[in-house]
Design a protein around this motif. Structure first.
Motif, short mmCIF file in Angstrom:
data_model
loop_
_atom_site.label_atom_id
_atom_site.label_comp_id
_atom_site.label_asym_id
_atom_site.label_seq_id
_atom_site.Cartn_x
_atom_site.Cartn_y
_atom_site.Cartn_z
N UNK A 199 25.86 0.97 -22.80
CA UNK A 199 24.87 2.01 -23.08
C UNK A 199 25.25 2.85 -24.30
N UNK A 200 26.54 3.08 -24.50
CA UNK A 200 26.97 3.80 -25.71
C UNK A 200 26.71 2.99 -26.97
N UNK A 201 26.86 1.68 -26.89
CA UNK A 201 26.55 0.83 -28.05
C UNK A 201 25.05 0.86 -28.32
N UNK A 202 24.23 0.89 -27.27
CA UNK A 202 22.78 1.01 -27.45
C UNK A 202 22.44 2.31 -28.17
N UNK A 203 23.10 3.40 -27.78
CA UNK A 203 22.87 4.69 -28.44
C UNK A 203 23.24 4.60 -29.92
N UNK A 204 24.39 4.01 -30.22
CA UNK A 204 24.83 3.90 -31.61
C UNK A 204 23.87 3.03 -32.43
N UNK A 205 23.42 1.92 -31.87
CA UNK A 205 22.51 1.03 -32.60
C UNK A 205 21.16 1.69 -32.86
N UNK A 206 20.65 2.40 -31.89
CA UNK A 206 19.34 3.02 -32.11
C UNK A 206 19.44 4.22 -33.05
N UNK A 207 20.56 4.89 -33.08
CA UNK A 207 20.74 5.95 -34.08
C UNK A 207 20.86 5.33 -35.47
N UNK A 208 21.48 4.17 -35.56
CA UNK A 208 21.58 3.48 -36.86
C UNK A 208 20.20 3.05 -37.36
N UNK A 209 19.30 2.72 -36.43
CA UNK A 209 17.93 2.34 -36.82
C UNK A 209 17.25 3.48 -37.57
N UNK A 210 17.58 4.71 -37.22
CA UNK A 210 16.94 5.86 -37.85
C UNK A 210 17.30 6.00 -39.33
N UNK A 211 18.45 5.47 -39.72
CA UNK A 211 18.93 5.69 -41.08
C UNK A 211 18.92 4.44 -41.96
N UNK A 212 18.78 3.27 -41.37
CA UNK A 212 18.82 2.03 -42.14
C UNK A 212 17.42 1.47 -42.33
N UNK A 213 17.18 0.78 -43.45
CA UNK A 213 15.86 0.16 -43.63
C UNK A 213 15.68 -1.04 -42.70
N UNK A 214 14.48 -1.16 -42.16
CA UNK A 214 14.18 -2.28 -41.27
C UNK A 214 13.73 -3.51 -42.05
N UNK A 215 13.02 -3.29 -43.15
CA UNK A 215 12.50 -4.41 -43.93
C UNK A 215 12.22 -3.95 -45.35
N UNK A 216 12.07 -4.93 -46.23
CA UNK A 216 11.63 -4.67 -47.60
C UNK A 216 10.36 -5.47 -47.81
N UNK A 217 9.33 -4.78 -48.27
CA UNK A 217 8.03 -5.40 -48.51
C UNK A 217 7.82 -5.55 -50.00
N UNK A 218 7.17 -6.65 -50.39
CA UNK A 218 6.84 -6.85 -51.80
C UNK A 218 5.35 -7.09 -51.93
N UNK A 219 4.73 -6.31 -52.79
CA UNK A 219 3.31 -6.45 -53.08
C UNK A 219 3.17 -6.51 -54.58
N UNK A 220 3.01 -7.70 -55.10
CA UNK A 220 2.97 -7.88 -56.56
C UNK A 220 4.35 -7.63 -57.13
N UNK A 221 4.41 -6.69 -58.06
CA UNK A 221 5.70 -6.32 -58.66
C UNK A 221 6.35 -5.14 -57.96
N UNK A 222 5.64 -4.53 -57.03
CA UNK A 222 6.14 -3.35 -56.35
C UNK A 222 6.98 -3.73 -55.13
N UNK A 223 8.04 -2.96 -54.91
CA UNK A 223 8.88 -3.12 -53.73
C UNK A 223 8.80 -1.85 -52.89
N UNK A 224 8.73 -2.04 -51.57
CA UNK A 224 8.64 -0.93 -50.64
C UNK A 224 9.70 -1.12 -49.55
N UNK A 225 10.27 -0.02 -49.09
CA UNK A 225 11.18 -0.09 -47.95
C UNK A 225 10.44 0.36 -46.71
#
Length: 153
Positions: A10-36
């Motif tokens: 459960x402590x590892x679950x807490x750490x992983x979900x807190x990390x989700x708040x600060x790390x990018x989940x994906x990078x999107x590309x639309x034409x020449x533009x990049x989005x996080x």
């Protein structure tokens, strides 16, 4: 309390979900533009990032998942309630992926997205789901042990 293996899960679950708040989940590309795509929203990848599509639901869901896992640790005397909260937390983790898919689909209707590259933080809810299952199993084993000892008295 801390000597039980499910507490570590459960402590590892807490750490992983807190990390989700600060790390990018994906990078999107639309034409020449990049989005996080992170928990707070979709923003441009420029010198001055600009939030173009807020996804505060993902942010709130990640906070609820981490707080619920942390609360579950301190309910060690109420094992049945712990199991129920872990099951509810697992449903919320699945809902995280559903909400991510909804936001991606909704954004796809607004902009034409050519590619989506997922980052390592996107796998954290899946790892948390596996750890949650292991915690449920170990809490159930503790409950079975306590009930068998009650029978002997």
């Amino acid at each position: 309390m801390l000597q039980r293996i499910q507490t570590v899960y459960l402590l590892i679950i807490v750490a992983l979900t807190i990390a989700i708040l600060f790390l990018p989940l994906a990078v999107l590309q639309s034409g020449d533009e990049l989005f996080t795509f992170d928990a707070t929203g979709i923003s441009t990848m420029a010198a001055q990032p600009e939030l173009i599509y807020p996804t505060w639901g993902l942010f709130a869901l990640a906070i609820v998942i981490s707080l619920l896992a942390l609360l579950t640790i301190f309910l060690f005397k109420k094992r049945i309630l712990q199991i129920r909260l872990c099951i509810f937390n697992a449903i919320l983790m699945l809902g995280f992926y559903g909400l991510f898919a909804f936001f991606y689909w909704n954004l796809g209707n607004q902009k034409e997205i050519f590619s989506l590259s997922l980052k390592i933080a996107f796998s954290f809810p899946l790892v948390s789901l596996i750890l949650d299952y292991l915690a449920i199993r170990n809490i159930g084993a503790d409950e079975a042990l306590v009930r068998s000892l009650d029978r002997l008295r």
